[in-house]
Design an enzyme around this catalytic site. Structure first.
Site, PDB file in Angstrom:
ATOM      1  N   TYR A 148      26.506  47.969  -5.188  1.00 41.21           N
ATOM      2  CA  TYR A 148      26.805  49.399  -5.141  1.00 41.21           C
ATOM      3  C   TYR A 148      28.058  49.725  -5.943  1.00 41.21           C
ATOM      4  O   TYR A 148      28.861  48.858  -6.269  1.00 41.21           O
ATOM      5  CB  TYR A 148      26.958  49.888  -3.694  1.00 41.21           C
ATOM      6  CG  TYR A 148      28.201  49.415  -2.980  1.00 41.21           C
ATOM      7  CD1 TYR A 148      29.341  50.214  -2.928  1.00 41.21           C
ATOM      8  CD2 TYR A 148      28.243  48.178  -2.341  1.00 41.21           C
ATOM      9  CE1 TYR A 148      30.484  49.789  -2.259  1.00 41.21           C
ATOM     10  CE2 TYR A 148      29.378  47.756  -1.663  1.00 41.21           C
ATOM     11  CZ  TYR A 148      30.500  48.573  -1.633  1.00 41.21           C
ATOM     12  OH  TYR A 148      31.618  48.147  -0.979  1.00 41.21           O
ATOM     13  N   CYS A 149      28.193  51.018  -6.267  1.00 39.85           N
ATOM     14  CA  CYS A 149      29.378  51.546  -6.936  1.00 39.85           C
ATOM     15  C   CYS A 149      29.630  52.947  -6.379  1.00 39.85           C
ATOM     16  O   CYS A 149      29.218  53.256  -5.260  1.00 39.85           O
ATOM     17  CB  CYS A 149      29.192  51.558  -8.460  1.00 39.85           C
ATOM     18  SG  CYS A 149      27.890  52.677  -9.026  1.00 39.85           S
ATOM     19  N   ARG A 150      30.244  53.803  -7.145  1.00 40.77           N
ATOM     20  CA  ARG A 150      30.545  55.151  -6.659  1.00 40.77           C
ATOM     21  C   ARG A 150      29.290  56.016  -6.596  1.00 40.77           C
ATOM     22  O   ARG A 150      29.037  56.685  -5.607  1.00 40.77           O
ATOM     23  CB  ARG A 150      31.602  55.811  -7.556  1.00 40.77           C
ATOM     24  CG  ARG A 150      32.110  57.153  -7.036  1.00 40.77           C
ATOM     25  CD  ARG A 150      33.145  57.757  -7.967  1.00 40.77           C
ATOM     26  NE  ARG A 150      32.551  58.278  -9.183  1.00 40.77           N
ATOM     27  CZ  ARG A 150      32.000  59.488  -9.311  1.00 40.77           C
ATOM     28  NH1 ARG A 150      31.979  60.312  -8.293  1.00 40.77           N
ATOM     29  NH2 ARG A 150      31.484  59.875 -10.451  1.00 40.77           N
TER      30      ARG A 150
END
Length: 102
Positions: A65-67
């Protein structure tokens, strides 16, 4: 690589005893809150990021995941290209995350 909605990502993760959660945001972003038990590896490190990915256990299932879900999607594609077959992208990333954070 698979793009998963949060509900799918969480359900699959909860039923996976071979899971590894990977946060590909910057350290500054990660300091604002992370999904529990995740490891941070900054995708913006370029070649160093790639070298770190190559050190990962290819038999694990990676929940990435990221932003917003864009960098993590890129990371999953890179992981697949270096022989890591099971990389699952969290669509919407932390912007849409409704679960726990630490």
């Amino acid at each position: 690589m698979a793009d998963l909605l949060q509900e799918e990502w969480v359900e699959q993760l909860e039923n996976d005893d071979n899971a590894f959660i990977l946060d590909v945001r910057t350290p500054e972003e990660a300091n604002q809150g992370q999904i529990p038990e995740s490891t941070t590896l900054n995708i913006y490190l370029g070649q160093e990021f790639l070298e770190e990915l190559k050190q990962l256990d290819k038999s694990k299932n990676y929940y990435v995941y990221c932003r917003s879900g864009q960098r993590s999607r890129q990371a999953c594609a890179i992981m697949n290209s270096i022989g890591i077959p099971n990389a699952y992208n969290l669509m919407g990333g932390m912007l849409e995350w409704k679960g726990d954070i630490i």
